[in-house]
Write a protein that holds these residues in place. Structure first.
Motif, PDB file in Angstrom:
ATOM      1  N   TYR A  49       5.981   6.177  -3.554  1.00  0.00           N
ATOM      2  CA  TYR A  49       5.300   5.200  -2.705  1.00  0.00           C
ATOM      3  C   TYR A  49       6.215   4.774  -1.543  1.00  0.00           C
ATOM      4  O   TYR A  49       5.778   4.681  -0.393  1.00  0.00           O
ATOM      5  CB  TYR A  49       4.935   3.943  -3.498  1.00  0.00           C
ATOM      6  N   LEU A  50       7.474   4.491  -1.873  1.00  0.00           N
ATOM      7  CA  LEU A  50       8.414   4.037  -0.852  1.00  0.00           C
ATOM      8  C   LEU A  50       8.731   5.147   0.147  1.00  0.00           C
ATOM      9  O   LEU A  50       8.855   4.891   1.355  1.00  0.00           O
ATOM     10  CB  LEU A  50       9.696   3.525  -1.508  1.00  0.00           C
ATOM     11  N   ASP A  51       8.881   6.378  -0.349  1.00  0.00           N
ATOM     12  CA  ASP A  51       9.109   7.516   0.549  1.00  0.00           C
ATOM     13  C   ASP A  51       7.957   7.634   1.543  1.00  0.00           C
ATOM     14  O   ASP A  51       8.161   7.833   2.746  1.00  0.00           O
ATOM     15  CB  ASP A  51       9.222   8.823  -0.246  1.00  0.00           C
ATOM     16  N   ASP A  52       6.739   7.548   1.036  1.00  0.00           N
ATOM     17  CA  ASP A  52       5.559   7.679   1.878  1.00  0.00           C
ATOM     18  C   ASP A  52       5.509   6.560   2.913  1.00  0.00           C
ATOM     19  O   ASP A  52       5.183   6.785   4.090  1.00  0.00           O
ATOM     20  CB  ASP A  52       4.307   7.664   1.001  1.00  0.00           C
ATOM     21  N   ALA A  53       5.856   5.343   2.482  1.00  0.00           N
ATOM     22  CA  ALA A  53       5.847   4.205   3.408  1.00  0.00           C
ATOM     23  C   ALA A  53       6.859   4.418   4.529  1.00  0.00           C
ATOM     24  O   ALA A  53       6.581   4.061   5.691  1.00  0.00           O
ATOM     25  CB  ALA A  53       6.149   2.913   2.650  1.00  0.00           C
ATOM     26  N   ARG A  54       8.034   4.974   4.219  1.00  0.00           N
ATOM     27  CA  ARG A  54       9.042   5.211   5.268  1.00  0.00           C
ATOM     28  C   ARG A  54       8.531   6.218   6.301  1.00  0.00           C
ATOM     29  O   ARG A  54       8.682   6.014   7.509  1.00  0.00           O
ATOM     30  CB  ARG A  54      10.350   5.703   4.650  1.00  0.00           C
ATOM     31  N   ILE A  55       7.937   7.325   5.818  1.00  0.00           N
ATOM     32  CA  ILE A  55       7.437   8.338   6.747  1.00  0.00           C
ATOM     33  C   ILE A  55       6.301   7.765   7.593  1.00  0.00           C
ATOM     34  O   ILE A  55       6.239   7.952   8.819  1.00  0.00           O
ATOM     35  CB  ILE A  55       6.960   9.586   5.977  1.00  0.00           C
ATOM     36  N   ARG A  56       5.371   7.048   6.954  1.00  0.00           N
ATOM     37  CA  ARG A  56       4.258   6.466   7.695  1.00  0.00           C
ATOM     38  C   ARG A  56       4.742   5.436   8.713  1.00  0.00           C
ATOM     39  O   ARG A  56       4.172   5.312   9.807  1.00  0.00           O
ATOM     40  CB  ARG A  56       3.252   5.844   6.733  1.00  0.00           C
ATOM     41  N   SER A  57       5.786   4.686   8.362  1.00  0.00           N
ATOM     42  CA  SER A  57       6.319   3.710   9.310  1.00  0.00           C
ATOM     43  C   SER A  57       6.910   4.417  10.531  1.00  0.00           C
ATOM     44  O   SER A  57       6.846   3.899  11.646  1.00  0.00           O
ATOM     45  CB  SER A  57       7.371   2.828   8.640  1.00  0.00           C
ATOM     46  N   GLY A  58       7.478   5.620  10.310  1.00  0.00           N
ATOM     47  CA  GLY A  58       8.002   6.388  11.435  1.00  0.00           C
ATOM     48  C   GLY A  58       6.906   6.780  12.409  1.00  0.00           C
ATOM     49  O   GLY A  58       7.045   6.618  13.634  1.00  0.00           O
ATOM     50  N   TYR A  59       5.794   7.287  11.874  1.00  0.00           N
ATOM     51  CA  TYR A  59       4.653   7.610  12.738  1.00  0.00           C
ATOM     52  C   TYR A  59       4.137   6.365  13.453  1.00  0.00           C
ATOM     53  O   TYR A  59       3.819   6.392  14.647  1.00  0.00           O
ATOM     54  CB  TYR A  59       3.527   8.228  11.914  1.00  0.00           C
ATOM     55  N   ALA A  60       4.060   5.249  12.714  1.00  0.00           N
ATOM     56  CA  ALA A  60       3.491   4.020  13.280  1.00  0.00           C
ATOM     57  C   ALA A  60       4.340   3.471  14.417  1.00  0.00           C
ATOM     58  O   ALA A  60       3.817   2.831  15.344  1.00  0.00           O
ATOM     59  CB  ALA A  60       3.324   2.965  12.184  1.00  0.00           C
ATOM     60  N   THR A  61       5.645   3.691  14.367  1.00  0.00           N
ATOM     61  CA  THR A  61       6.541   3.141  15.387  1.00  0.00           C
ATOM     62  C   THR A  61       6.876   4.145  16.485  1.00  0.00           C
ATOM     63  O   THR A  61       7.704   3.860  17.356  1.00  0.00           O
ATOM     64  CB  THR A  61       7.846   2.642  14.746  1.00  0.00           C
ATOM     65  N   GLY A  62       6.252   5.326  16.451  1.00  0.00           N
ATOM     66  CA  GLY A  62       6.427   6.280  17.544  1.00  0.00           C
ATOM     67  C   GLY A  62       7.528   7.311  17.344  1.00  0.00           C
ATOM     68  O   GLY A  62       7.825   8.078  18.270  1.00  0.00           O
ATOM     69  N   LEU A  63       8.123   7.393  16.145  1.00  0.00           N
ATOM     70  CA  LEU A  63       9.131   8.412  15.889  1.00  0.00           C
ATOM     71  C   LEU A  63       8.456   9.784  15.843  1.00  0.00           C
ATOM     72  O   LEU A  63       7.447   9.959  15.154  1.00  0.00           O
ATOM     73  CB  LEU A  63       9.831   8.126  14.558  1.00  0.00           C
ATOM     74  N   ASP A  64       8.999  10.753  16.581  1.00  0.00           N
ATOM     75  CA  ASP A  64       8.383  12.077  16.679  1.00  0.00           C
ATOM     76  C   ASP A  64       8.759  12.911  15.456  1.00  0.00           C
ATOM     77  O   ASP A  64       9.595  13.821  15.522  1.00  0.00           O
ATOM     78  CB  ASP A  64       8.822  12.773  17.969  1.00  0.00           C
ATOM     79  N   ILE A  65       8.138  12.610  14.324  1.00  0.00           N
ATOM     80  CA  ILE A  65       8.470  13.268  13.062  1.00  0.00           C
ATOM     81  C   ILE A  65       8.063  14.734  13.093  1.00  0.00           C
ATOM     82  O   ILE A  65       8.768  15.598  12.558  1.00  0.00           O
ATOM     83  CB  ILE A  65       7.790  12.532  11.887  1.00  0.00           C
ATOM     84  N   ASP A  66       6.939  15.057  13.739  1.00  0.00           N
ATOM     85  CA  ASP A  66       6.495  16.445  13.806  1.00  0.00           C
ATOM     86  C   ASP A  66       7.533  17.321  14.508  1.00  0.00           C
ATOM     87  O   ASP A  66       7.817  18.437  14.082  1.00  0.00           O
ATOM     88  CB  ASP A  66       5.149  16.535  14.533  1.00  0.00           C
ATOM     89  N   SER A  67       8.112  16.802  15.585  1.00  0.00           N
ATOM     90  CA  SER A  67       9.144  17.552  16.307  1.00  0.00           C
ATOM     91  C   SER A  67      10.391  17.735  15.437  1.00  0.00           C
ATOM     92  O   SER A  67      11.002  18.808  15.419  1.00  0.00           O
ATOM     93  CB  SER A  67       9.518  16.826  17.605  1.00  0.00           C
ATOM     94  N   LEU A  68      10.756  16.691  14.699  1.00  0.00           N
ATOM     95  CA  LEU A  68      11.910  16.796  13.803  1.00  0.00           C
ATOM     96  C   LEU A  68      11.659  17.829  12.706  1.00  0.00           C
ATOM     97  O   LEU A  68      12.561  18.607  12.355  1.00  0.00           O
ATOM     98  CB  LEU A  68      12.210  15.436  13.181  1.00  0.00           C
ATOM     99  N   GLN A  69      10.432  17.856  12.182  1.00  0.00           N
ATOM    100  CA  GLN A  69      10.100  18.823  11.146  1.00  0.00           C
ATOM    101  C   GLN A  69      10.223  20.253  11.661  1.00  0.00           C
ATOM    102  O   GLN A  69      10.673  21.151  10.961  1.00  0.00           O
ATOM    103  CB  GLN A  69       8.692  18.569  10.620  1.00  0.00           C
ATOM    104  N   GLU A  70       9.797  20.476  12.907  1.00  0.00           N
ATOM    105  CA  GLU A  70       9.904  21.805  13.498  1.00  0.00           C
ATOM    106  C   GLU A  70      11.360  22.253  13.599  1.00  0.00           C
ATOM    107  O   GLU A  70      11.656  23.448  13.551  1.00  0.00           O
ATOM    108  CB  GLU A  70       9.252  21.804  14.878  1.00  0.00           C
TER     109      GLU A  70
END
Length: 214
Positions: free
Chosen positions: A134-155
């Motif tokens: 649950y906490l892991d998911d919340a951290r990732i979702r918070s990244g998307y919500a605050t504008g962190l480009d997670i998709d680019s990091l994943q690539e």
């Protein structure tokens, strides 16, 4: 993302080892005569564990100035390196009840969870490893919500790496509970990022868990 075992999965390894250890320890240790409940865990993530390596878990019951705790380690089978160290303190006192107040969270990111039946342990509670997911998911979702480009990091094959976590458990969670996680960004050690997760019951607004993840 980083090719190693998720930190929440380490919790399931610890939990399985605790069940076996308590079954043995209760036969000889009077301190464990009744039921037990974990009040706090402190985790240090030191090395990676990758498939198909083996995890070897050690468990020891100890006492310090804060009370009884289980000291556990996960060792990597291939070279005996310490992968993760954990301390799991047992509850020995009543827990004060704390309630959510919106004014305490001026910059939080919120994430809702409906507890599902598959999340239950045989004791009809949400397991610690599921809570950590649950906490892991919340951290990732918070990244998307605050504008962190997670998709680019994943690539680029880059994902956040947790190296320390402290989690206080105030009350259990069970099937059909509706939960809210308030995630707050904080400055951690050496300028690194830390997350504070406060998990509340949506209906009662009671704080059920508080975590600080580095």
């Amino acid at each position: 993302m980083n090719g190693h075992v998720n930190n929440g999965t380490y919790q399931s390894y610890f939990e399985e080892a605790r069940i076996e250890a308590f079954a043995l320890l209760k036969q000889t240790d009077q301190r464990l005569a009744g039921d037990f409940e974990i009040a706090r865990c402190e985790l240090e993530f030191r090395k990676e564990l990758k498939y198909p390596d083996e995890a070897i878990v050690t468990t020891e019951l100890l006492t310090d100035e804060r009370g009884r705790f289980l000291s556990q380690e996960i060792l990597r089978g291939s070279d005996s390196a310490v992968v993760t160290q954990g301390r799991f303190y047992l509850r020995d006192a009543e827990v004060p009840q704390i309630y959510y107040r919106i004014e305490d969270y001026p910059h939080a990111v919120y994430h809702s969870i409906d507890v599902a039946w598959p999340h239950m342990t045989p004791e009809a509670k949400v397991g610690l490893h599921t809570i950590q997911y649950y906490l892991d998911d919340a951290r990732i979702r918070s990244g998307y919500a605050t504008g962190l480009d997670i998709d680019s990091l994943q690539e680029q094959g880059i994902g956040p790496v947790v190296y320390r976590a402290q989690i206080d458990y105030f009350a259990p969670m069970t099937f059909r509970d509706e939960l809210v996680i308030a995630t707050v960004y904080e400055r951690g050690e050496k300028g690194r990022l830390a997350f504070r997760h406060d998990l509340f019951s949506k209906s009662s607004r009671r704080l059920l868990l508080r975590a600080r993840v580095h």
